[in-house]
Design a protein around this motif. Structure first.
Motif, PDB file in Angstrom:
ATOM      1  N   GLU A 105       0.838  -1.212   0.000  1.00  0.00           N
ATOM      2  CA  GLU A 105       0.000   0.000   0.000  1.00  0.00           C
ATOM      3  C   GLU A 105       0.872   1.262   0.000  1.00  0.00           C
ATOM      4  O   GLU A 105       0.536   2.262  -0.644  1.00  0.00           O
ATOM      5  CB  GLU A 105      -0.930   0.015   1.214  1.00  0.00           C
ATOM      6  CG  GLU A 105      -2.112  -0.929   1.132  1.00  0.00           C
ATOM      7  CD  GLU A 105      -1.732  -2.389   1.403  1.00  0.00           C
ATOM      8  OE1 GLU A 105      -2.527  -3.286   1.093  1.00  0.00           O
ATOM      9  OE2 GLU A 105      -0.617  -2.618   1.945  1.00  0.00           O
ATOM     10  N   ILE A 106       2.011   1.202   0.715  1.00  0.00           N
ATOM     11  CA  ILE A 106       2.941   2.340   0.736  1.00  0.00           C
ATOM     12  C   ILE A 106       3.504   2.592  -0.659  1.00  0.00           C
ATOM     13  O   ILE A 106       3.604   3.738  -1.112  1.00  0.00           O
ATOM     14  CB  ILE A 106       4.089   2.084   1.738  1.00  0.00           C
ATOM     15  CG1 ILE A 106       3.566   2.147   3.178  1.00  0.00           C
ATOM     16  CG2 ILE A 106       5.208   3.112   1.555  1.00  0.00           C
ATOM     17  CD1 ILE A 106       4.596   1.763   4.224  1.00  0.00           C
ATOM     18  N   LEU A 107       3.854   1.512  -1.355  1.00  0.00           N
ATOM     19  CA  LEU A 107       4.440   1.649  -2.689  1.00  0.00           C
ATOM     20  C   LEU A 107       3.408   2.084  -3.729  1.00  0.00           C
ATOM     21  O   LEU A 107       3.739   2.798  -4.684  1.00  0.00           O
ATOM     22  CB  LEU A 107       5.084   0.323  -3.111  1.00  0.00           C
ATOM     23  CG  LEU A 107       6.296  -0.121  -2.279  1.00  0.00           C
ATOM     24  CD1 LEU A 107       6.760  -1.511  -2.688  1.00  0.00           C
ATOM     25  CD2 LEU A 107       7.441   0.883  -2.405  1.00  0.00           C
ATOM     26  N   LYS A 108       2.162   1.667  -3.539  1.00  0.00           N
ATOM     27  CA  LYS A 108       1.113   2.020  -4.497  1.00  0.00           C
ATOM     28  C   LYS A 108       0.608   3.452  -4.291  1.00  0.00           C
ATOM     29  O   LYS A 108       0.168   4.105  -5.242  1.00  0.00           O
ATOM     30  CB  LYS A 108      -0.066   1.052  -4.383  1.00  0.00           C
ATOM     31  CG  LYS A 108       0.184  -0.313  -5.020  1.00  0.00           C
ATOM     32  CD  LYS A 108      -0.831  -1.343  -4.574  1.00  0.00           C
ATOM     33  CE  LYS A 108      -2.248  -0.944  -4.940  1.00  0.00           C
ATOM     34  NZ  LYS A 108      -3.222  -1.984  -4.505  1.00  0.00           N
ATOM     35  N   ALA A 109       0.680   3.940  -3.040  1.00  0.00           N
ATOM     36  CA  ALA A 109       0.105   5.253  -2.713  1.00  0.00           C
ATOM     37  C   ALA A 109       0.671   6.395  -3.558  1.00  0.00           C
ATOM     38  O   ALA A 109      -0.092   7.241  -4.047  1.00  0.00           O
ATOM     39  CB  ALA A 109       0.277   5.548  -1.224  1.00  0.00           C
ATOM     40  N   PRO A 110       2.008   6.498  -3.774  1.00  0.00           N
ATOM     41  CA  PRO A 110       2.504   7.585  -4.628  1.00  0.00           C
ATOM     42  C   PRO A 110       1.990   7.501  -6.064  1.00  0.00           C
ATOM     43  O   PRO A 110       1.783   8.535  -6.701  1.00  0.00           O
ATOM     44  CB  PRO A 110       4.030   7.390  -4.587  1.00  0.00           C
ATOM     45  CG  PRO A 110       4.294   6.663  -3.315  1.00  0.00           C
ATOM     46  CD  PRO A 110       3.127   5.739  -3.158  1.00  0.00           C
ATOM     47  N   ILE A 111       1.778   6.275  -6.573  1.00  0.00           N
ATOM     48  CA  ILE A 111       1.246   6.117  -7.923  1.00  0.00           C
ATOM     49  C   ILE A 111      -0.173   6.669  -7.995  1.00  0.00           C
ATOM     50  O   ILE A 111      -0.517   7.429  -8.905  1.00  0.00           O
ATOM     51  CB  ILE A 111       1.239   4.624  -8.347  1.00  0.00           C
ATOM     52  CG1 ILE A 111       2.589   3.950  -8.047  1.00  0.00           C
ATOM     53  CG2 ILE A 111       0.858   4.487  -9.810  1.00  0.00           C
ATOM     54  CD1 ILE A 111       3.766   4.588  -8.712  1.00  0.00           C
ATOM     55  N   VAL A 112      -0.979   6.299  -6.999  1.00  0.00           N
ATOM     56  CA  VAL A 112      -2.357   6.811  -6.937  1.00  0.00           C
ATOM     57  C   VAL A 112      -2.335   8.319  -6.706  1.00  0.00           C
ATOM     58  O   VAL A 112      -3.146   9.061  -7.266  1.00  0.00           O
ATOM     59  CB  VAL A 112      -3.156   6.102  -5.817  1.00  0.00           C
ATOM     60  CG1 VAL A 112      -4.575   6.645  -5.736  1.00  0.00           C
ATOM     61  CG2 VAL A 112      -3.185   4.593  -6.050  1.00  0.00           C
ATOM     62  N   GLY A 113      -1.371   8.776  -5.884  1.00  0.00           N
ATOM     63  CA  GLY A 113      -1.239  10.214  -5.622  1.00  0.00           C
ATOM     64  C   GLY A 113      -0.958  11.005  -6.884  1.00  0.00           C
ATOM     65  O   GLY A 113      -1.496  12.097  -7.078  1.00  0.00           O
TER      66      GLY A 113
END
Length: 503
Positions: A105-113
């Motif tokens: 989730e930490i790694l995916k969050a910047p992509i979604v951001g």
């Protein structure tokens, strides 16, 4: 003997990523929870209530329904479209299954951001392209040289004017993200006028921050908060204008003190060590005694560029514009400047792309900042923090109640940097607490405005790290500058809040 390498403060990316990991840690420690939410469907004239299980129940849109749910608002606030977002229903907080945000989730969050903030990113990239074009034709060099001759001996008027205009924008129409566009054009002028980068950041960022903190008619904070609290935004307006005026003078005095200190001793500048890098970024090969001719072509290019800002401010304040429209405006401006520049098609396009590339670091910072809010939202901890805050305030009275509210809103403002989002989430629950202790709901509105506004001076999840990345300045330098002023403004806000409880 080998000289010890000096340890430097982490970049904005590292700071934000550390905070992202800490936010993820909170989702393991803070229980997940939800308030039921109510929103109005104008087509069916019904209220839709979404509970903690995401089940939707429809109720007739009547005053009786609102009263039954302990929502102390008039029905017409919903029917007239004054309240558009779903609001939290008092007394409905429910703890739910924990939603910890792990490594994936930490790694995916910047992509979604990045996908969530792509509109802002496009705006910044187009702006960078325009700056590249304007610099290429020497328009900035010529314009700055001409301006520096006219403002000699009156340099602080520049600080005062910029600070006044951004404060005015903040307090009236919520000028905030739009200020990103101001740095490329104003930073060179400030530097040539003898000021350091910190002074330019303060004039622009603190102008909009003081304006939004002590908001008078800002639709994204005081207006939406007043509506969600069930009172008119004009209630207490005169007092808010007085508080804003004094806050403006306090901040301007602090900026003047810093400017005088640096003018006496340039090494006292908090960014003295970074001066060469900052000048290289914003002034390029500009020399103080530059003889670059201020030709008709260069004047026209600067005129078109400057007019774009005037049109942008009109669009945001009156035309309902957001980043899509602002990006379209600056794209049109870039095409006009390409035409006026006299560059070949290939040279103009490559210059635009190169200018945009210079701001890639800024746009990635925007996406990373948004990722922190995504992790907390997906962990469902924002409602829990609000629930804890309500329990803390309940039972207090008078001035203690008001001061605690301000501290609570400062705390919540760190986790929920959106002024409108915080207002809609908290006001239907927080405002009625003032009734129970015999205070006006205006006190809660002021505590919300001043508390969240105070935290915006340093909130990494807000705009400050993006601003610092734009201005080639690190967070620690900003903290050294702003923390004393933050303390002064915090004490000032508390005093004015206490006075408001007796009015």
């Amino acid at each position: 003997m080998k000289e010890k390498k000096k340890r430097s403060f982490p970049t904005a990316f590292t700071v934000l990523f550390i905070i992202l990991i800490l936010a993820s840690g909170l989702t393991y420690l803070v229980p997940s929870g939800k308030f039921s939410r109510l929103d109005y469907d104008s087509q069916t004239n019904e209220f839709n209530i979404t509970n903690y299980n995401d089940e939707v129940i429809s109720e007739p849109a009547t005053q009786e329904t609102l009263d039954k749910l302990n929502i102390h608002l008039k029905l017409d606030k919903f029917q007239d479209g004054v309240i558009k977002k779903p609001i939290a229903i008092p007394g409905t907080y429910t703890q739910i299954e924990q939603h910890p945000q792990g490594i994936m989730e930490i790694l995916k969050a910047p992509i979604v951001g990045v996908t969530d903030t792509v509109d802002i990113m496009i705006f910044v990239l187009i702006l960078g392209g325009i700056i590249g074009l304007v610099n290429k034709v020497g328009a900035f060099d010529a314009g700055i040289a001409a301006l520096s001759k006219k403002t000699k001996g009156k340099e602080f008027l520049l600080v005062t004017l910029v600070f006044f205009l951004t404060t005015l924008g903040g307090t009236t129409f919520g000028l905030a993200e739009e200020t990103i566009a101001f740095y490329p054009i104003l930073m060179p002028i400030f530097l040539v006028s003898g000021f350091d980068a910190i002074t330019c950041i303060a004039a622009i960022y603190m102008g909009s921050s003081i304006g939004t903190m002590f908001s008078t008619v800002n639709p994204f904070s005081v207006v939406i908060a007043s509506n969600a609290a069930g009172i008119s935004f004009t209630s207490g307006l005169i007092y808010r204008i007085i508080v804003l005026s004094i806050g403006f003078l306090i901040t301007l005095s602090y900026m003047y003190w810093y400017v005088k200190k640096v003018s006496k001793n340039p090494q006292a500048s908090l960014v003295y060590e970074d001066e060469k890098a900052i000048h290289s970024r914003f002034l390029g090969n500009y020399e103080k005694d530059s003889t670059v001719e201020f030709t008709i072509r260069r004047k026209l290019i600067l005129l078109v560029f400057s007019l774009a800002f005037i049109i942008m401010i009109w669009g945001v304040s009156r035309g309902g514009w957001w980043f899509e429209e602002m990006s379209a405006l600056f794209l049109a401006v870039s095409l006009i400047i390409m035409f006026l520049s006299g560059l070949t098609e290939k040279d103009a396009v490559n210059t635009f792309i190169s200018g945009a590339a210079d701001l890639v670091g800024v746009v990635l910072t925007i996406g990373l900042a948004r990722s922190i809010n995504i992790v907390m939202d997906n962990g469902f901890i924002s409602d829990t923090l609000l629930h804890y805050s309500i329990n803390l305030i309940s039972g207090m009275s008078g001035s203690v109640f008001a001061i605690t509210q301000l501290l609570v809103f400062s705390f919540l403002g760190f986790f929920i940097p959106s002024s409108s989002g915080l207002a809609v989430l908290t006001m239907p629950i927080m405002a009625p607490l003032a009734d129970s202790v015999g205070l006006s709901r205006e006190v809660v509105i002021n505590a919300y405005n001043w508390g969240q506004g105070l935290m915006s001076f340093i909130t990494p999840t807000g705009l400050i790290l993006v601003t610092l990345e734009m201005a080639e300045t690190t967070f620690d330098k900003w903290l050294k500058y702003i923390l004393p002023l933050m303390g002064i403004m915090g004490v000032y806000a508390i005093i004015m809040l206490v006075i408001s409880t007796f009015i």
